[in-house]
Write a protein that holds these residues in place. Structure first.
Motif, mmCIF file in Angstrom:
data_model
loop_
_atom_site.group_PDB
_atom_site.id
_atom_site.type_symbol
_atom_site.label_atom_id
_atom_site.label_comp_id
_atom_site.label_asym_id
_atom_site.label_seq_id
_atom_site.Cartn_x
_atom_site.Cartn_y
_atom_site.Cartn_z
ATOM 1 N N MET A 98 0.834 -1.194 0.000
ATOM 2 C CA MET A 98 0.000 0.000 0.000
ATOM 3 C C MET A 98 0.878 1.257 0.000
ATOM 4 O O MET A 98 0.576 2.226 -0.702
ATOM 5 N N VAL A 99 1.967 1.226 0.766
ATOM 6 C CA VAL A 99 2.886 2.358 0.794
ATOM 7 C C VAL A 99 3.454 2.593 -0.610
ATOM 8 O O VAL A 99 3.529 3.726 -1.091
ATOM 9 N N THR A 100 3.820 1.508 -1.276
ATOM 10 C CA THR A 100 4.355 1.609 -2.627
ATOM 11 C C THR A 100 3.342 2.261 -3.567
ATOM 12 O O THR A 100 3.663 3.215 -4.280
ATOM 13 N N GLY A 101 2.119 1.744 -3.558
ATOM 14 C CA GLY A 101 1.095 2.282 -4.446
ATOM 15 C C GLY A 101 0.733 3.717 -4.094
ATOM 16 O O GLY A 101 0.420 4.526 -4.963
ATOM 17 N N ALA A 102 0.795 4.038 -2.806
ATOM 18 C CA ALA A 102 0.397 5.375 -2.357
ATOM 19 C C ALA A 102 1.436 6.428 -2.719
ATOM 20 O O ALA A 102 1.110 7.611 -2.837
ATOM 21 N N SER A 103 2.693 6.001 -2.895
ATOM 22 C CA SER A 103 3.775 6.979 -3.053
ATOM 23 C C SER A 103 3.551 7.898 -4.254
ATOM 24 O O SER A 103 3.953 9.049 -4.227
ATOM 25 N N ASN A 104 2.933 7.399 -5.291
ATOM 26 C CA ASN A 104 2.737 8.211 -6.492
ATOM 27 C C ASN A 104 1.299 8.682 -6.684
ATOM 28 O O ASN A 104 0.957 9.173 -7.750
ATOM 29 N N SER A 105 0.457 8.499 -5.681
ATOM 30 C CA SER A 105 -0.969 8.767 -5.900
ATOM 31 C C SER A 105 -1.377 10.182 -5.497
ATOM 32 O O SER A 105 -0.893 10.727 -4.524
ATOM 33 N N ASN A 106 -2.306 10.737 -6.283
ATOM 34 C CA ASN A 106 -2.893 12.035 -5.959
ATOM 35 C C ASN A 106 -4.128 11.864 -5.084
ATOM 36 O O ASN A 106 -4.630 12.826 -4.509
ATOM 37 N N LEU A 107 -4.646 10.634 -5.060
ATOM 38 C CA LEU A 107 -5.923 10.424 -4.390
ATOM 39 C C LEU A 107 -6.015 8.968 -3.953
ATOM 40 O O LEU A 107 -5.444 8.095 -4.596
ATOM 41 N N SER A 129 -2.364 6.509 3.879
ATOM 42 C CA SER A 129 -2.562 7.517 2.830
ATOM 43 C C SER A 129 -2.100 8.886 3.310
ATOM 44 O O SER A 129 -1.432 9.625 2.593
ATOM 45 N N SER A 130 -2.443 9.204 4.554
ATOM 46 C CA SER A 130 -2.077 10.499 5.115
ATOM 47 C C SER A 130 -0.563 10.603 5.305
ATOM 48 O O SER A 130 0.051 11.610 4.951
ATOM 49 N N LEU A 131 0.062 9.545 5.818
ATOM 50 C CA LEU A 131 1.522 9.557 6.017
ATOM 51 C C LEU A 131 2.264 9.713 4.690
ATOM 52 O O LEU A 131 3.309 10.343 4.623
ATOM 53 N N LEU A 132 1.725 9.113 3.646
ATOM 54 C CA LEU A 132 2.386 9.176 2.338
ATOM 55 C C LEU A 132 2.063 10.462 1.587
ATOM 56 O O LEU A 132 2.448 10.626 0.436
ATOM 57 N N GLY A 133 1.314 11.351 2.236
ATOM 58 C CA GLY A 133 1.081 12.669 1.663
ATOM 59 C C GLY A 133 0.068 12.705 0.536
ATOM 60 O O GLY A 133 0.102 13.594 -0.311
ATOM 61 N N ILE A 134 -0.842 11.736 0.494
ATOM 62 C CA ILE A 134 -1.899 11.791 -0.522
ATOM 63 C C ILE A 134 -2.852 12.922 -0.135
ATOM 64 O O ILE A 134 -3.406 12.910 0.963
ATOM 65 N N PRO A 135 -3.029 13.907 -1.009
ATOM 66 C CA PRO A 135 -3.813 15.073 -0.581
ATOM 67 C C PRO A 135 -5.321 14.826 -0.459
ATOM 68 O O PRO A 135 -5.980 15.502 0.311
ATOM 69 N N ARG A 136 -5.839 13.865 -1.219
ATOM 70 C CA ARG A 136 -7.297 13.726 -1.236
ATOM 71 C C ARG A 136 -7.740 12.283 -0.989
ATOM 72 O O ARG A 136 -7.217 11.369 -1.610
ATOM 73 N N LEU A 137 -8.735 12.147 -0.134
ATOM 74 C CA LEU A 137 -9.308 10.825 0.125
ATOM 75 C C LEU A 137 -10.771 10.807 -0.330
ATOM 76 O O LEU A 137 -11.476 11.811 -0.202
ATOM 77 N N VAL A 138 -11.167 9.668 -0.881
ATOM 78 C CA VAL A 138 -12.585 9.463 -1.169
ATOM 79 C C VAL A 138 -13.023 8.249 -0.369
ATOM 80 O O VAL A 138 -12.470 7.156 -0.533
ATOM 81 N N ILE A 139 -13.952 8.446 0.518
ATOM 82 C CA ILE A 139 -14.454 7.334 1.315
ATOM 83 C C ILE A 139 -15.720 6.825 0.625
ATOM 84 O O ILE A 139 -16.751 7.494 0.628
ATOM 85 N N CYS A 140 -15.589 5.653 -0.001
ATOM 86 C CA CYS A 140 -16.735 5.061 -0.684
ATOM 87 C C CYS A 140 -17.441 4.126 0.286
ATOM 88 O O CYS A 140 -16.891 3.095 0.669
ATOM 89 N N ILE A 141 -18.638 4.497 0.667
ATOM 90 C CA ILE A 141 -19.406 3.626 1.556
ATOM 91 C C ILE A 141 -20.179 2.683 0.651
ATOM 92 O O ILE A 141 -21.147 3.060 0.003
ATOM 93 N N ILE A 173 -11.519 15.435 2.192
ATOM 94 C CA ILE A 173 -12.129 14.108 2.314
ATOM 95 C C ILE A 173 -13.535 14.178 1.729
ATOM 96 O O ILE A 173 -14.317 15.073 2.077
ATOM 97 N N THR A 174 -13.842 13.259 0.822
ATOM 98 C CA THR A 174 -15.153 13.246 0.171
ATOM 99 C C THR A 174 -15.840 11.912 0.485
ATOM 100 O O THR A 174 -15.180 10.870 0.450
ATOM 101 N N PHE A 175 -17.119 11.957 0.800
ATOM 102 C CA PHE A 175 -17.861 10.730 1.092
ATOM 103 C C PHE A 175 -18.862 10.462 -0.034
ATOM 104 O O PHE A 175 -19.578 11.379 -0.447
#
Lengths: 425, 302
Positions: A98-107, A129-141, A173-175
């Motif tokens: 997950m850290v690997t995939g997150a390193s280059n992600s914008n979201l 996600s937060s530690l790896l500096g991803i600026p935007r999260l989408v929480i899909c319920i 953060i978007t829900f």
């Protein structure tokens, strides 16, 4: 058209594969032969529809062992954007993936099962996600169909998540309430949830800003390669090939080469033989300078107006990715952009509990998938930025000196400059 | 619009150039594997952008099965001439003789699998420590999990479990003696991205990528270019059709698609309209089993 890179986190049970399958299918990125391959495997869901989760099914090696080895990359595009999905397995032992995939992600898309609510895994994925500096999260319920598309269930989960998310350092953060299986709010608006007025997942992914994720403030140009043609036509040509990892460079800018400190002026910027007035992140270009100074691969060209210093001592958050534990005193190779140095981990300060974001200071060694804060000293001075200030220049990897495996991923947390250190070396 | 905005093709190009320069910077003896197909033609253009006005820091290497389309071979030689770069060609035919290999026989006989032997032999002959290739992650599910720097042992084998985590834009090119790295600068490009780039850069392609009349053998619903290299069963039928190739590999394992697309724009329109994936439409080698690509990669293939 630009590019959005995002990571999807969650386990098979959360419907992550179905969600990706649905995005690919509904945007018509799935081809008939791929569907045939799934149909011929004979797996359909209870409605007799093709099981979209199989579109992301893995390798034989993985099926045989019932595991997911690795991050898989998937691609799709709409008229508005190209999308690169890093599909990372969600179990705890795969923090490294997950850290690997997150390193280059914008979201990051984080899936929550509507029946189960916010789980330990939800928190873990959000924290990484937060530690790896991803600026935007989408929480899909997800799986809203299984709770009767009930607004109260959704609201409760949003409340719970917001409570937890105060600890996180993300921009937005978007829900979104969805059913990946039925396609509700994935590509088109759901007809089952009138109470939800926000965008569908794809609408959101198409609109979310990305170009602002590049740091255009701090000019960093690590030299990768020196071009010296030695031809009659280009007798004295000396071009520094590299990538503007952050900031902007213009013809005529005063520059400084680190670590030597030599100064000069930009004579030209070019790409493919065409002169450019300016170059900005993330462009790969060739730079020529007014004066002949000694520059080689690994040097970094910065602008004089920033008054930067190199350093050999710093603190970092490190995700450990090796079976052999990390112990204080470990000597490793540190690679930072195009530079390498020998490095020693002088001290392990604490381990981060990735389920709670608490610090655990009682630690003498670091195991695979642990994230810890360490104190590092390098043999060669490096031009570092704090990861939270400049993601492009704050990350590094650690390499084992004998096996040459990549054993750690680091993010610079604080830097000690030599001018600030008052002890004798 | 923001002035500091880079179009997606520019972003992909910048990433690929960066990767090529990392290969040049980290390795002693790299090579660029050139097949004459559109992906490796794209790599050559990216190398020009990365290293001009200097010379390429690597030769072009072609592993020739001897069953290639003559149009692709002609194109290859012309390109090397125009670039003024070194081209190394090694023939599968010679490996077969030298190593006493058996030519595959039967209906699906192809030297595609034997290419790996010649490739490994060539890597050894020149001591290449890194080979740049045009593989893309969107092509196939085994490739979707491939690294940009993929470390191979001395048998060229891909071991998904030994893969190194690859973070940010930092590539670890350290290897032990005898190992080598396969580097894939256009990993993140799709078929459509490649075509759009070819269009933007006005890159010339071998003409078999565009519509032409050709005598084809109908096999399993696919159209194979008819040649002496293909084994024909008595009940199989030869037809003449207007076709083009979506991928250009060996004549024995690449199928044509019926098409009237005569230029890049019409090819792009056709891809957008297509309902079958690139490798699904044209590759016999992938169809032999569900894990054909994964198996070949483990054996040292790209």
């Amino acid at each position: 058209m630009d590019i959005l890179r995002f990571i999807t986190a969650g386990s098979v049970d959360d419907g992550k594969s179905t969600l990706i399958g649905r995005l690919l299918y509904d945007t018509k990125q799935i081809y008939i032969d791929q569907l045939e391959a799934i149909e011929s495997s004979g797996r359909v869901n209870e409605d007799g529809e093709v099981d979209l989760s199989l579109l992301t099914d893995g390798l034989k090696a993985e099926r045989e062992q019932g595991i997911t080895i690795d991050v898989a990359y998937k691609y799709f595009n709409t008229g508005r954007r190209k999308f690169i999905i890093a599909d990372a397995p969600g179990h705890i032992q795969y923090t490294r993936n997950m850290v690997t995939g997150a390193s280059n992600s914008n979201l990051a898309i984080i899936l929550v099962d509507a029946r189960k609510g916010v789980q330990e895994q939800t928190r873990r994925h959000s924290i990484i996600s937060s530690l790896l500096g991803i600026p935007r999260l989408v929480i899909c319920i997800n799986k809203m169909d299984l709770v009767g598309f009930d607004q109260n269930v959704y609201n409760q989960i949003v409340e719970d998540y917001k409570q937890f998310a105060q600890k996180l350092r993300v921009k937005e953060i978007t829900f979104i309430p969805v059913s990946a299986l039925k396609g509700d709010n994935i590509v088109s608006q759901s007809t089952e949830m009138d109470w939800y007025n926000g965008p569908s997942l794809l609408d959101h992914l198409e609109q979310v800003p990305v170009s602002s994720d590049f740091n255009l403030e701090n000019a960093r140009y690590p030299v990768q390669y020196v071009i010296r043609p030695h031809t009659h036509e280009h007798h004295d040509y000396r071009g520094y090939a590299g990538k503007v990892i952050s900031g902007i460079y213009r013809k005529g800018d005063e520059i400084c080469v680190l670590p030597s400190g030599a100064k000069s002026t930009i004579k030209s910027l070019e790409l493919g033989g065409e002169a450019l007035e300016e170059a900005f992140a993330p462009m790969s270009v060739v730079m020529q300078l007014e004066t002949d100074i000694d520059i080689s691969r690994g040097d970094v060209i910065v602008k004089t107006d920033e008054d930067l210093e190199v350093s050999k001592e710093f603190e970092a958050l490190v995700c450990w990715m090796n079976n052999k534990p990390l112990k204080p005193g470990a000597k490793l190779i540190l690679r930072h952009n195009s530079t390498e140095s020998r490095a020693v981990v002088r001290k392990i300060q604490y381990k981060v509990d990735i389920n709670t974001l608490d610090n655990n200071e009682d630690v003498d060694q670091v195991e695979l998938n642990d994230i810890c804060r360490v104190f590092i000293k390098t043999a060669t001075p490096l031009l570092l930025d704090r990861y939270d200030k400049n993601r492009a220049n704050g990350g590094f990897i650690l390499i084992d000196e004998t096996s040459y495996s990549t054993v750690g991923a680091g993010m610079v947390a604080s830097i000690s400059h030599e001018s600030e250190l008052n002890y004798m070396i | 619009m923001n002035k500091y905005y880079l179009d997606y093709l520019d972003q992909l190009e910048a990433e690929a150039i960066h990767i090529m320069r990392e290969v040049a910077g980290q390795f002693q003896k790299p090579a660029l594997l050139f097949s004459g197909g559109k992906d490796s033609i794209t790599l050559v253009r990216l190398a020009e952008k990365a290293f001009r006005p200097g010379k390429f820091p690597f030769p072009l290497v072609h592993i020739d099965t001897g069953h290639n389309f003559p149009e692709a071979i002609e194109y290859r030689d012309r390109l090397a001439e125009r670039l003024g770069e070194k081209l190394i060609v090694r023939n599968v035919e010679d490996t077969i003789k030298k190593q006493n290999l058996s030519e595959p026989t039967g209906r699906y006989a192809s030297r595609n699998g034997l290419q790996t032997y010649t490739l490994l032999e060539t890597i050894e002959e020149f001591g290449f420590d890194a080979c740049i290739g045009g593989a893309r992650r969107d092509e196939e599910k085994a490739r979707a999990k491939e690294r940009i720097f993929s470390v191979r042992d001395e048998f060229g084998q891909w071991d998904p479990k030994r893969q190194r985590p690859e973070l940010w834009n930092i590539y670890n090119g350290h290897i032990n003696l005898g190992e080598n790295v396969r580097a894939f600068p256009i990993s993140n490009w799709t078929e459509l991205d490649v075509w759009n780039y070819i269009k933007r850069e006005q890159i010339e392609l071998p003409n078999i990528y565009f519509t032409h009349e050709r005598e084809c053998l109908v096999r399993d619903g696919k159209l194979m270019a008819w040649s002496n290299f293909i084994h024909k069963d008595p009940e199989e039928e030869l037809v003449t059709r207007k076709v083009r190739f979506r991928t250009v590999g060996d004549m024995t394992c690449t199928a044509a698609v019926e098409s009237v697309a005569y230029d890049i724009d019409s090819v792009i329109a056709e891809i957008l309209d297509s309902k079958i994936s690139e490798r699904g439409a044209t590759r016999i080698d992938d169809k032999l089993s569900e894990t054909a690509m994964e198996d070949r990669k483990k054996g040292g293939y790209f």
